[in-house]
Design a protein around this motif. Structure first.
Motif, PDB file in Angstrom:
ATOM      1  N   SER A   1      26.878  11.941 -12.004  1.00 28.53           N
ATOM      2  CA  SER A   1      26.066  12.819 -11.364  1.00 28.53           C
ATOM      3  C   SER A   1      25.869  14.192 -12.059  1.00 28.53           C
ATOM      4  CB  SER A   1      26.922  13.387 -10.190  1.00 28.53           C
ATOM      5  OG  SER A   1      28.020  13.997 -10.671  1.00 28.53           O
ATOM      6  N   SER A   2      26.515  14.077 -13.398  1.00 27.48           N
ATOM      7  CA  SER A   2      25.978  15.351 -14.272  1.00 27.48           C
ATOM      8  C   SER A   2      26.883  16.702 -13.743  1.00 27.48           C
ATOM      9  CB  SER A   2      24.764  15.784 -14.554  1.00 27.48           C
ATOM     10  OG  SER A   2      24.145  14.540 -15.107  1.00 27.48           O
ATOM     11  N   ARG A   3      27.669  16.522 -12.501  1.00 25.79           N
ATOM     12  CA  ARG A   3      28.500  17.352 -12.076  1.00 25.79           C
ATOM     13  C   ARG A   3      29.722  17.689 -12.694  1.00 25.79           C
ATOM     14  NH1 ARG A   3      27.540  17.261  -5.583  1.00 25.79           N
ATOM     15  NH2 ARG A   3      28.354  19.278  -5.743  1.00 25.79           N
ATOM     16  N   ALA A   4      30.196  18.474 -13.435  1.00 27.44           N
ATOM     17  CA  ALA A   4      31.609  18.491 -14.074  1.00 27.44           C
ATOM     18  C   ALA A   4      32.740  18.242 -13.342  1.00 27.44           C
ATOM     19  CB  ALA A   4      31.723  19.924 -14.990  1.00 27.44           C
ATOM     20  N   GLY A   5      32.742  18.987 -12.000  1.00 23.81           N
ATOM     21  CA  GLY A   5      33.765  18.865 -11.201  1.00 23.81           C
ATOM     22  C   GLY A   5      33.883  17.588 -10.607  1.00 23.81           C
ATOM     23  N   LEU A   6      33.059  16.519 -10.745  1.00 30.05           N
ATOM     24  CA  LEU A   6      33.065  15.188 -10.252  1.00 30.05           C
ATOM     25  C   LEU A   6      33.393  14.196 -11.309  1.00 30.05           C
ATOM     26  CD1 LEU A   6      30.298  15.354  -7.821  1.00 30.05           C
ATOM     27  CD2 LEU A   6      32.805  15.946  -7.111  1.00 30.05           C
ATOM     28  N   ILE A   7      33.635  14.650 -12.553  1.00 28.95           N
ATOM     29  CA  ILE A   7      33.717  13.620 -13.589  1.00 28.95           C
ATOM     30  C   ILE A   7      34.841  12.641 -13.375  1.00 28.95           C
ATOM     31  CG2 ILE A   7      34.668  13.483 -16.041  1.00 28.95           C
ATOM     32  CD1 ILE A   7      33.076  16.059 -16.716  1.00 28.95           C
ATOM     33  N   GLY A   8      35.988  12.852 -12.969  1.00 30.60           N
ATOM     34  CA  GLY A   8      37.088  12.119 -12.493  1.00 30.60           C
ATOM     35  C   GLY A   8      36.567  11.064 -11.591  1.00 30.60           C
ATOM     36  N   ASN A   9      35.778  11.326 -10.701  1.00 26.01           N
ATOM     37  CA  ASN A   9      35.259  10.493  -9.705  1.00 26.01           C
ATOM     38  C   ASN A   9      34.250   9.532 -10.268  1.00 26.01           C
ATOM     39  OD1 ASN A   9      36.175  12.940  -8.193  1.00 26.01           O
ATOM     40  ND2 ASN A   9      36.026  11.642  -6.497  1.00 26.01           N
ATOM     41  N   ASP A  10      33.339   9.942 -10.863  1.00 28.53           N
ATOM     42  CA  ASP A  10      31.988   9.608 -11.463  1.00 28.53           C
ATOM     43  C   ASP A  10      32.304   8.423 -12.406  1.00 28.53           C
ATOM     44  OD1 ASP A  10      30.394  10.884  -9.889  1.00 28.53           O
ATOM     45  OD2 ASP A  10      29.528  12.032 -11.502  1.00 28.53           O
ATOM     46  N   PHE A  11      33.577   8.674 -13.204  1.00 25.26           N
ATOM     47  CA  PHE A  11      33.992   7.627 -14.360  1.00 25.26           C
ATOM     48  C   PHE A  11      35.395   7.238 -14.270  1.00 25.26           C
ATOM     49  CE2 PHE A  11      30.752  10.815 -15.756  1.00 25.26           C
ATOM     50  CZ  PHE A  11      29.828   9.847 -16.208  1.00 25.26           C
ATOM     51  N   TYR A  12      35.706   7.191 -12.987  1.00 28.45           N
ATOM     52  CA  TYR A  12      37.258   6.635 -12.643  1.00 28.45           C
ATOM     53  C   TYR A  12      37.583   5.362 -13.275  1.00 28.45           C
ATOM     54  CZ  TYR A  12      41.498   5.071 -10.613  1.00 28.45           C
ATOM     55  OH  TYR A  12      42.530   4.495 -10.249  1.00 28.45           O
ATOM     56  N   TYR A  13      36.971   4.303 -12.957  1.00 33.67           N
ATOM     57  CA  TYR A  13      37.043   2.965 -13.286  1.00 33.67           C
ATOM     58  C   TYR A  13      36.786   2.950 -14.956  1.00 33.67           C
ATOM     59  CZ  TYR A  13      37.292   1.611  -8.778  1.00 33.67           C
ATOM     60  OH  TYR A  13      37.368   1.775  -7.167  1.00 33.67           O
ATOM     61  N   GLN A  14      35.842   3.546 -15.614  1.00 34.29           N
ATOM     62  CA  GLN A  14      35.564   3.185 -17.188  1.00 34.29           C
ATOM     63  C   GLN A  14      36.970   4.075 -17.543  1.00 34.29           C
ATOM     64  OE1 GLN A  14      32.061   5.029 -18.607  1.00 34.29           O
ATOM     65  NE2 GLN A  14      32.916   5.083 -20.707  1.00 34.29           N
ATOM     66  N   LEU A  15      37.409   5.355 -17.128  1.00 31.99           N
ATOM     67  CA  LEU A  15      38.520   6.000 -17.835  1.00 31.99           C
ATOM     68  C   LEU A  15      39.693   5.270 -17.502  1.00 31.99           C
ATOM     69  CD1 LEU A  15      37.610   9.549 -16.576  1.00 31.99           C
ATOM     70  CD2 LEU A  15      37.762   8.751 -18.970  1.00 31.99           C
ATOM     71  N   VAL A  16      39.995   4.621 -16.509  1.00 33.31           N
ATOM     72  CA  VAL A  16      41.186   3.874 -16.433  1.00 33.31           C
ATOM     73  C   VAL A  16      41.188   2.522 -17.383  1.00 33.31           C
ATOM     74  CG1 VAL A  16      42.399   2.476 -14.717  1.00 33.31           C
ATOM     75  CG2 VAL A  16      41.710   4.511 -14.099  1.00 33.31           C
ATOM     76  N   ASN A  17      40.104   2.121 -17.518  1.00 34.19           N
ATOM     77  CA  ASN A  17      39.823   0.721 -18.396  1.00 34.19           C
ATOM     78  C   ASN A  17      40.035   1.290 -19.805  1.00 34.19           C
ATOM     79  OD1 ASN A  17      39.446  -1.038 -16.396  1.00 34.19           O
ATOM     80  ND2 ASN A  17      37.315  -0.896 -16.287  1.00 34.19           N
TER      81      ASN A  17
ATOM     82  N   GLY B   1      44.397  23.943  -5.085  1.00 33.44           N
ATOM     83  CA  GLY B   1      43.422  23.340  -4.584  1.00 33.44           C
ATOM     84  C   GLY B   1      42.044  23.197  -5.137  1.00 33.44           C
ATOM     85  N   ALA B   2      42.065  24.120  -6.490  1.00 29.39           N
ATOM     86  CA  ALA B   2      40.867  24.451  -7.207  1.00 29.39           C
ATOM     87  C   ALA B   2      40.544  23.227  -7.898  1.00 29.39           C
ATOM     88  CB  ALA B   2      41.123  25.539  -8.032  1.00 29.39           C
ATOM     89  N   ILE B   3      41.474  22.234  -8.314  1.00 29.10           N
ATOM     90  CA  ILE B   3      41.140  21.395  -9.241  1.00 29.10           C
ATOM     91  C   ILE B   3      40.886  19.966  -8.625  1.00 29.10           C
ATOM     92  CG2 ILE B   3      42.411  19.914 -11.131  1.00 29.10           C
ATOM     93  CD1 ILE B   3      44.275  22.210 -11.934  1.00 29.10           C
ATOM     94  N   SER B   4      39.859  19.343  -8.849  1.00 30.97           N
ATOM     95  CA  SER B   4      39.292  18.181  -8.500  1.00 30.97           C
ATOM     96  C   SER B   4      40.182  16.990  -9.125  1.00 30.97           C
ATOM     97  CB  SER B   4      37.893  17.871  -8.178  1.00 30.97           C
ATOM     98  OG  SER B   4      37.357  17.960  -9.697  1.00 30.97           O
ATOM     99  N   SER B   5      40.304  16.926 -10.387  1.00 29.18           N
ATOM    100  CA  SER B   5      41.074  16.072 -11.020  1.00 29.18           C
ATOM    101  C   SER B   5      41.385  16.222 -12.545  1.00 29.18           C
ATOM    102  CB  SER B   5      40.099  14.653 -11.051  1.00 29.18           C
ATOM    103  OG  SER B   5      38.934  15.042 -12.060  1.00 29.18           O
ATOM    104  N   ILE B   6      42.496  15.729 -12.902  1.00 32.32           N
ATOM    105  CA  ILE B   6      43.066  16.038 -14.164  1.00 32.32           C
ATOM    106  C   ILE B   6      42.604  14.342 -15.000  1.00 32.32           C
ATOM    107  CG2 ILE B   6      45.180  16.208 -15.414  1.00 32.32           C
ATOM    108  CD1 ILE B   6      46.327  17.791 -13.607  1.00 32.32           C
ATOM    109  N   ILE B   7      42.159  14.343 -16.104  1.00 31.47           N
ATOM    110  CA  ILE B   7      42.121  13.277 -17.170  1.00 31.47           C
ATOM    111  C   ILE B   7      43.179  13.506 -18.272  1.00 31.47           C
ATOM    112  CG2 ILE B   7      40.861  11.771 -18.300  1.00 31.47           C
ATOM    113  CD1 ILE B   7      38.331  13.087 -16.427  1.00 31.47           C
ATOM    114  N   ARG B   8      44.042  12.441 -18.346  1.00 33.67           N
ATOM    115  CA  ARG B   8      44.929  12.586 -19.577  1.00 33.67           C
ATOM    116  C   ARG B   8      45.161  11.110 -20.088  1.00 33.67           C
ATOM    117  NH1 ARG B   8      49.975  14.273 -16.033  1.00 33.67           N
ATOM    118  NH2 ARG B   8      48.937  16.222 -16.099  1.00 33.67           N
ATOM    119  N   LYS B   9      45.480  10.943 -21.078  1.00 34.53           N
ATOM    120  CA  LYS B   9      45.693   9.696 -21.706  1.00 34.53           C
ATOM    121  C   LYS B   9      46.856   8.982 -21.054  1.00 34.53           C
ATOM    122  CE  LYS B   9      44.538   6.984 -25.269  1.00 34.53           C
ATOM    123  NZ  LYS B   9      43.306   6.110 -25.097  1.00 34.53           N
ATOM    124  N   ALA B  10      46.977   8.014 -20.541  1.00 32.88           N
ATOM    125  CA  ALA B  10      47.944   7.294 -19.875  1.00 32.88           C
ATOM    126  C   ALA B  10      49.322   7.430 -20.609  1.00 32.88           C
ATOM    127  CB  ALA B  10      47.658   5.860 -19.349  1.00 32.88           C
ATOM    128  N   GLY B  11      50.391   7.816 -19.870  1.00 31.46           N
ATOM    129  CA  GLY B  11      51.654   7.655 -20.465  1.00 31.46           C
ATOM    130  C   GLY B  11      52.062   9.196 -21.397  1.00 31.46           C
TER     131      GLY B  11
END
Length: 116
Positions: free
Chosen positions: A13-29, A100-110
């Motif tokens: 979506s090009s919306r920074a606040g939605l990166i975790g949603n938009d790319f969830y499966y790719q990031l987890v993979n 409640g301000a944070i929509s998602s956190i992305i970090r290297k698993a583990g």
């Protein structure tokens, strides 16, 4: 684009606040953990943090993304950010955010750090 070993993410979506949603499966993979609607106590150095649009002073449509440098006991989060008050350069900021301000956190698993 997310670094930390990712091949890069493009599109969405090009919306920074939605990166975790938009790319969830790719990031987890690719070996990342995505934490949705985390509490502020879950934030740790190295995290890529995405703010809900309009939350914590972020853009009302896009939201905002930053990388955490430090988290201090007084609730201040020290960040690396671009496209903030100093413009397009990457700069260090000290921020406080409401729960409640944070929509998602992305970090290297583990890489979750146990809090004392």
């Amino acid at each position: 684009m997310i670094s930390q070993g990712s091949g890069g993410i493009y599109g969405g979506s090009s919306r920074a606040g939605l990166i975790g949603n938009d790319f969830y499966y790719q990031l987890v993979n690719e070996g990342f953990e995505v934490i949705f609607n985390p509490s502020l106590s879950q934030v740790q150095p190295g995290d890529v943090v995405n703010l809900h649009p309009g939350a914590g002073g972020s853009d009302a449509y896009y939201g905002h993304t930053f990388v955490v440098k430090n988290v201090f006991a007084n609730g201040v989060i020290q960040t690396y950010e671009q496209n903030a008050e100093l413009g397009q350069i990457v700069a260090v900021y000290n921020r406080t955010y409401p729960e409640g301000a944070i929509s998602s956190i992305i970090r290297k698993a583990g890489t979750t750090v146990a809090k004392p």
